[in-house]
Design a protein around this motif. Structure first.
Motif, PDB file in Angstrom:
ATOM      1  N   PRO A  63      73.395 -16.822  36.691  1.00  0.00           N
ATOM      2  CA  PRO A  63      72.010 -17.698  37.617  1.00  0.00           C
ATOM      3  C   PRO A  63      72.531 -19.519  38.143  1.00  0.00           C
ATOM      4  CG  PRO A  63      70.949 -16.620  36.878  1.00  0.00           C
ATOM      5  CD  PRO A  63      72.731 -16.148  36.350  1.00  0.00           C
ATOM      6  N   ASN A  64      72.990 -20.153  39.217  1.00  0.00           N
ATOM      7  CA  ASN A  64      72.988 -21.688  39.127  1.00  0.00           C
ATOM      8  C   ASN A  64      72.722 -21.684  39.872  1.00  0.00           C
ATOM      9  OD1 ASN A  64      74.690 -23.495  37.723  1.00  0.00           O
ATOM     10  ND2 ASN A  64      76.492 -23.538  39.872  1.00  0.00           N
ATOM     11  N   GLY A  65      71.402 -22.273  40.631  1.00  0.00           N
ATOM     12  CA  GLY A  65      70.341 -22.735  41.413  1.00  0.00           C
ATOM     13  C   GLY A  65      70.538 -24.403  41.263  1.00  0.00           C
ATOM     14  N   ASP A  66      69.947 -24.797  40.043  1.00  0.00           N
ATOM     15  CA  ASP A  66      69.831 -25.599  39.734  1.00  0.00           C
ATOM     16  C   ASP A  66      71.385 -26.676  39.958  1.00  0.00           C
ATOM     17  OD1 ASP A  66      70.671 -24.503  37.511  1.00  0.00           O
ATOM     18  OD2 ASP A  66      69.462 -24.697  35.842  1.00  0.00           O
ATOM     19  N   GLY A  67      72.596 -25.416  39.527  1.00  0.00           N
ATOM     20  CA  GLY A  67      73.726 -26.532  40.024  1.00  0.00           C
ATOM     21  C   GLY A  67      74.092 -27.306  38.455  1.00  0.00           C
ATOM     22  N   ARG A  68      73.514 -26.464  37.605  1.00  0.00           N
ATOM     23  CA  ARG A  68      74.004 -27.612  36.431  1.00  0.00           C
ATOM     24  C   ARG A  68      75.099 -26.810  35.680  1.00  0.00           C
ATOM     25  NH1 ARG A  68      69.905 -26.231  32.112  1.00  0.00           N
ATOM     26  NH2 ARG A  68      70.818 -27.527  30.921  1.00  0.00           N
ATOM     27  N   LYS A 110      82.802 -19.020  40.161  1.00  0.00           N
ATOM     28  CA  LYS A 110      81.373 -17.960  41.269  1.00  0.00           C
ATOM     29  C   LYS A 110      80.046 -18.809  41.077  1.00  0.00           C
ATOM     30  CE  LYS A 110      84.192 -15.077  43.037  1.00  0.00           C
ATOM     31  NZ  LYS A 110      85.719 -15.859  42.593  1.00  0.00           N
ATOM     32  N   PRO A 111      79.945 -19.048  40.003  1.00  0.00           N
ATOM     33  CA  PRO A 111      80.036 -18.149  38.299  1.00  0.00           C
ATOM     34  C   PRO A 111      79.960 -16.834  38.943  1.00  0.00           C
ATOM     35  CG  PRO A 111      77.991 -19.440  37.949  1.00  0.00           C
ATOM     36  CD  PRO A 111      78.441 -20.038  39.207  1.00  0.00           C
ATOM     37  N   GLN A 112      80.751 -15.495  38.002  1.00  0.00           N
ATOM     38  CA  GLN A 112      79.866 -14.700  37.935  1.00  0.00           C
ATOM     39  C   GLN A 112      80.803 -13.796  36.593  1.00  0.00           C
ATOM     40  OE1 GLN A 112      80.832 -12.721  41.446  1.00  0.00           O
ATOM     41  NE2 GLN A 112      82.361 -11.783  40.658  1.00  0.00           N
ATOM     42  N   LEU A 113      80.446 -13.020  36.070  1.00  0.00           N
ATOM     43  CA  LEU A 113      80.682 -11.590  34.796  1.00  0.00           C
ATOM     44  C   LEU A 113      81.437 -10.847  35.212  1.00  0.00           C
ATOM     45  CD1 LEU A 113      80.745  -9.425  32.881  1.00  0.00           C
ATOM     46  CD2 LEU A 113      81.516 -11.400  31.757  1.00  0.00           C
ATOM     47  N   ASP A 114      83.052 -11.116  35.349  1.00  0.00           N
ATOM     48  CA  ASP A 114      84.068  -9.627  36.075  1.00  0.00           C
ATOM     49  C   ASP A 114      84.090  -8.588  35.114  1.00  0.00           C
ATOM     50  OD1 ASP A 114      83.680 -10.909  38.604  1.00  0.00           O
ATOM     51  OD2 ASP A 114      85.379 -11.445  38.316  1.00  0.00           O
ATOM     52  N   VAL A 115      84.350  -7.363  35.162  1.00  0.00           N
ATOM     53  CA  VAL A 115      84.710  -6.561  34.938  1.00  0.00           C
ATOM     54  C   VAL A 115      85.707  -5.869  35.545  1.00  0.00           C
ATOM     55  CG1 VAL A 115      84.696  -3.807  32.973  1.00  0.00           C
ATOM     56  CG2 VAL A 115      82.610  -5.472  33.504  1.00  0.00           C
ATOM     57  N   LEU A 116      86.852  -5.826  34.906  1.00  0.00           N
ATOM     58  CA  LEU A 116      88.431  -5.223  35.379  1.00  0.00           C
ATOM     59  C   LEU A 116      88.879  -4.742  34.427  1.00  0.00           C
ATOM     60  CD1 LEU A 116      90.895  -6.403  36.500  1.00  0.00           C
ATOM     61  CD2 LEU A 116      92.253  -7.249  33.976  1.00  0.00           C
ATOM     62  N   ALA A 117      89.008  -3.464  35.281  1.00  0.00           N
ATOM     63  CA  ALA A 117      89.657  -1.902  35.267  1.00  0.00           C
ATOM     64  C   ALA A 117      90.897  -2.009  35.429  1.00  0.00           C
ATOM     65  CB  ALA A 117      88.140  -1.165  35.922  1.00  0.00           C
ATOM     66  N   ILE A 118      91.620  -1.331  34.317  1.00  0.00           N
ATOM     67  CA  ILE A 118      93.024  -1.073  34.340  1.00  0.00           C
ATOM     68  C   ILE A 118      92.855   0.703  34.665  1.00  0.00           C
ATOM     69  CG2 ILE A 118      95.646  -1.643  33.389  1.00  0.00           C
ATOM     70  CD1 ILE A 118      94.233  -4.042  31.931  1.00  0.00           C
ATOM     71  N   GLY A 119      94.050   0.702  35.075  1.00  0.00           N
ATOM     72  CA  GLY A 119      94.959   2.634  35.613  1.00  0.00           C
ATOM     73  C   GLY A 119      95.351   2.617  34.789  1.00  0.00           C
TER      74      GLY A 119
END
Length: 220
Positions: free
Chosen positions: A117-122, A94-103
Motif C-alpha cells: 500500500p502506498n496511497g499516501d505516497g509515503r 511499484k512498490p510490490q513484493l515479488d516471488v521469483l521462481a527458477i526452473g
C-alpha cells in the motif's frame, strides 16, 4: 573515460528435486557470492537496480539463463529464500513484493506479486523482509526516514492474501549521532500461534498475525 559497469547485487539460489534450506540471504553488492557445492544445481541471482533488471546465471559456468526487466530490486531489504528454487524480494519501483521462481533449466518468472500500500505516497523503501519457519508468511516492513509511524505488510503465500498494519515506534537517542531520532524497524515471524515481532525505538513488541490477517490495520 569508459562507462562504469553496472553494480550487481548477488544472491545464491540452489534449485533441486528436494526443498531448499530456508536461509535468508542479503549479500552486499561489493561482496563475492559463495557457491555451495551440492548434488543439486545452483543458480546465482544478481540485480542491477538502476537498469531495473534481474539476472539468473548458472553458478558453476556463469552462463546467463534468464533476464527479467522492469524490476527495481530492493537492495536495502535484500532477499529471502523460500525453497523449491524460489526467492522473495521487493520491487521498489511499484512498490510490490515479488516471488521469483527458477526452473530446472534456469528459466525464471515472477510466480506471485503483492502490492504494498502506498496511497499516501509515503513509501521510500522496504527496511526488512522476513519469513516464518514454514515459509508460508512474509513480513515487509517500511522504512520511512525520521518517522515514528511505520507499516508492516504481512503476506500469506498459501492463501495469496495480504494485510497491512500500522506500527507506532518511539524516538530514541541514536548511538551513531548521539541525537534523538528513529531506528529502522526490524520484523520477525515467530512462535505458535504465529506472532509478528517488531523491534524499534528501544522496544520489542509482538502482534498476532491472525489478527492482522483478519484485517486489523491499526496498532494491535
Amino acid at each position: 573515460m569508459s562507462a562504469r559497469p553496472p553494480r550487481l547485487l548477488p544472491a545464491l539460489v540452489i534449485a533441486g528435486l528436494v526443498p531448499l534450506v530456508a536461509t535468508a540471504i542479503a549479500v552486499p553488492a561489493s561482496a563475492a557470492p559463495t557457491v555451495t557445492r551440492t548434488a543439486h544445481h545452483s543458480w546465482l541471482v544478481t540485480a542491477d537496480p538502476t537498469a531495473k533488471r534481474v539476472y539468473v546465471n548458472d553458478a558453476v559456468t556463469g552462463r546467463r539463463t534468464a533476464t527479467l526487466s522492469g524490476i527495481e530490486f530492493g537492495t536495502h531489504a535484500g532477499s529471502v529464500q523460500l525453497g523449491h528454487g524460489q526467492i522473495a524480494f521487493m520491487d521498489e519501483s511499484k512498490p510490490q513484493l515479488d516471488v521469483l521462481a527458477i526452473g530446472p533449466r534456469g528459466t525464471a518468472r515472477i510466480a506471485q506479486h503483492y502490492a504494498i500500500p502506498n496511497g499516501d505516497g509515503r513509501w521510500e523503501r522496504a527496511g526488512w523482509l522476513s519469513t516464518d519457519t514454514a515459509r508460508r508468511h512474509l513480513a515487509v516492513g517500511s522504512d520511512f526516514d525520521g518517522s515514528e509511524r511505520q507499516r508492516v505488510t504481512v503476506i500469506d503465500l498459501r492463501r495469496k492474501t495480504e494485510h497491512t498494519a500500522r506500527i507506532d515506534t518511539s524516538a530514541v537517542q541514536l548511538a551513531t549521532t548521539g541525537k534523538r531520532g528513529t531506528e529502522e524497524v526490524e520484523t520477525f515471524l515467530v512462535g505458535s500461534p504465529l506472532r509478528l515481532v517488531v523491534t524499534a525505538g528501544g522496544r520489542l513488541d509482538a502482534y498476532s498475525v491472525s489478527a492482522i490477517m483478519r484485517g486489523a490495520t491499526h496498532q494491535i
